[in-house]
Design an enzyme around this catalytic site. Structure first.
Site, mmCIF file in Angstrom:
data_model
loop_
_atom_site.group_PDB
_atom_site.id
_atom_site.type_symbol
_atom_site.label_atom_id
_atom_site.label_comp_id
_atom_site.label_asym_id
_atom_site.label_seq_id
_atom_site.Cartn_x
_atom_site.Cartn_y
_atom_site.Cartn_z
ATOM 1 N N SER A 132 0.810 -1.212 0.000
ATOM 2 C CA SER A 132 0.000 0.000 0.000
ATOM 3 C C SER A 132 0.846 1.264 0.000
ATOM 4 O O SER A 132 1.920 1.314 0.620
ATOM 5 C CB SER A 132 -0.903 0.010 1.243
ATOM 6 O OG SER A 132 -1.518 1.262 1.430
ATOM 7 N N GLU A 134 0.164 3.704 1.663
ATOM 8 C CA GLU A 134 0.174 4.191 3.037
ATOM 9 C C GLU A 134 1.504 3.896 3.723
ATOM 10 O O GLU A 134 1.855 4.548 4.705
ATOM 11 C CB GLU A 134 -0.973 3.567 3.834
ATOM 12 C CG GLU A 134 -2.354 4.087 3.475
ATOM 13 C CD GLU A 134 -2.607 5.509 3.960
ATOM 14 O OE1 GLU A 134 -2.044 5.898 4.999
ATOM 15 O OE2 GLU A 134 -3.371 6.240 3.295
ATOM 16 N N TYR A 155 -2.220 0.285 10.321
ATOM 17 C CA TYR A 155 -2.411 -0.399 9.040
ATOM 18 C C TYR A 155 -1.157 -0.290 8.187
ATOM 19 O O TYR A 155 -0.675 -1.287 7.639
ATOM 20 C CB TYR A 155 -3.606 0.217 8.306
ATOM 21 C CG TYR A 155 -3.711 -0.200 6.857
ATOM 22 C CD1 TYR A 155 -4.187 -1.460 6.512
ATOM 23 C CD2 TYR A 155 -3.337 0.669 5.831
ATOM 24 C CE1 TYR A 155 -4.288 -1.853 5.191
ATOM 25 C CE2 TYR A 155 -3.426 0.287 4.504
ATOM 26 C CZ TYR A 155 -3.905 -0.973 4.185
ATOM 27 O OH TYR A 155 -3.986 -1.353 2.872
#
Length: 339
Positions: A132, A134, A155
């Protein structure tokens, strides 16, 4: 000739459903992992579901969970997949702050369990790990495959762990393993609690008169938003290469949440300023200010390039949410003619 088999975790999610469609269209036999529940959660794949009693089905679902390593081993031995796509996750960033332990167990340790299941069962397969954007967190944009990670949520931290475990199994055990570092990708199948779908659904409902306000948090965060059906094509292409590698998959453009509101509400001729209300409950303890991916490697090696950008994406999603209201009956609005 025997069909190529693929095993997909997270098959009932947005990406899993589009990937299953793609693989079926390419002639694969697709096996999906679903969690047993007292209620069905297969809405995104109901249109491609095949009754297991049908002779020679091409879509087969298996109960299991990334928390159950022994089940993963038995499934690998039973299915003998040529390709494994690990898309399962607790993928809501804001929720990961409330459930950090669960997020870490499913996203980080769950990936390890699946990699171990492949190694232990001695299945000769190619592996795709859903990484990801992120993971980059506070790293300065634009971000590419060489950008250092600076995760800003449980996460994201769990995804960094998964990324490095995938690299370790590639380097240590010779597994053909790829990390797809996908930047934000959305579609009408995105869950209602994710910011893009929350916005487009609200635009449709407010226009129809069935909703009045939209409660939002940080509107300044910038993201690189693309179209999910295009991104699953990049996943598949990674596993068709001669050598495994890691790839950033992105549009190369960034837009703020406020701009996405402009795109979505503009589709139905509304001013979002008249309807959006700030709610501090949606503010994260640590924020990611700006993500913009550099997809040069994906274009050069995979021949992949994003076609749908943020404005068109918002229009597609709003139009779909309008159609959903029509299908529900009662209140609806006429679809705006596409530009």
């Amino acid at each position: 000739m025997e069909r190529k088999r693929a095993f997909v975790t997270g098959i009932t999610g947005q990406d899993g459903s589009y990937l299953a469609e793609l693989l079926l269209a390419k002639g694969y036999e697709v096996h999906g992992l679903i969690r047993r529940s007292s209620s069905f959660n297969t809405g995104r794949i109901d249109h491609i579901f095949q009754d297991p009693h049908v002779p020679d089905p091409r879509l087969i679902l298996h109960f299991g969970d990334l928390a159950d390593g022994s089940r993963l081993v038995s499934l690998m031995e039973q299915i003998q997949p040529a390709e494994v796509y690990n898309l399962a996750a607790q993928s809501h960033v804001r929720v990961s702050f409330d459930e950090p332990e669960y997020t870490g167990d499913v996203v980080a340790i769950g990936t390890t369990r699946l990699l171990e299941a492949i190694r232990f069962s001695k299945v000769h397969c190619r592996y795709y790990q859903a990484s990801s954007s992120e993971m980059f967190g506070a790293a300065a944009p634009p971000q590419n495959e060489d950008t250092a990670f600076h995760p800003r949520s449980p996460y994201a931290a769990a995804k960094v762990y998964s990324y490095w475990m995938t690299r370790n199994y590639r380097e240590g055990y010779g597994l053909f393993a790829c990390n797809g570092i996908l930047f934000n990708h959305e579609s009408p199948r995105r869950g209602n609690t994710f910011v893009t779908r929350k916005i487009t659904r609200a635009a449709a409902r407010i226009k129809a008169g069935v909703q009045d306000k939209l409660f939002m948090g940080n509107l300044d965060a910038k993201r690189d938003w693309g179209y999910a059906p295009e991104y699953v094509e990049a996943m598949w292409r990674m596993l068709q290469q001669d050598e495994p590698g890691d790839y950033v998959v992105a549009t190369g453009e960034t837009h703020s949440v406020a701009e996405f509101l402009d795109f979505a509400f503009g589709r139905v001729d509304l001013d979002w300023h008249d309807h959006v209300v700030f709610d501090e409950r949606y503010i994260r303890p640590t924020e990611v200010d700006c993500l913009i991916g550099d997809p040069a490697k994906a274009k050069a090696v995979l021949g992949w390039e994003a076609k749908v950008k943020a404005k068109r994406l918002a229009e597609i999603m709003v139009d779909s949410d309008i159609e959903e209201l029509k299908n529900e009956g009662g209140h609806y609005v006429d679809k705006v003619v596409a530009a």
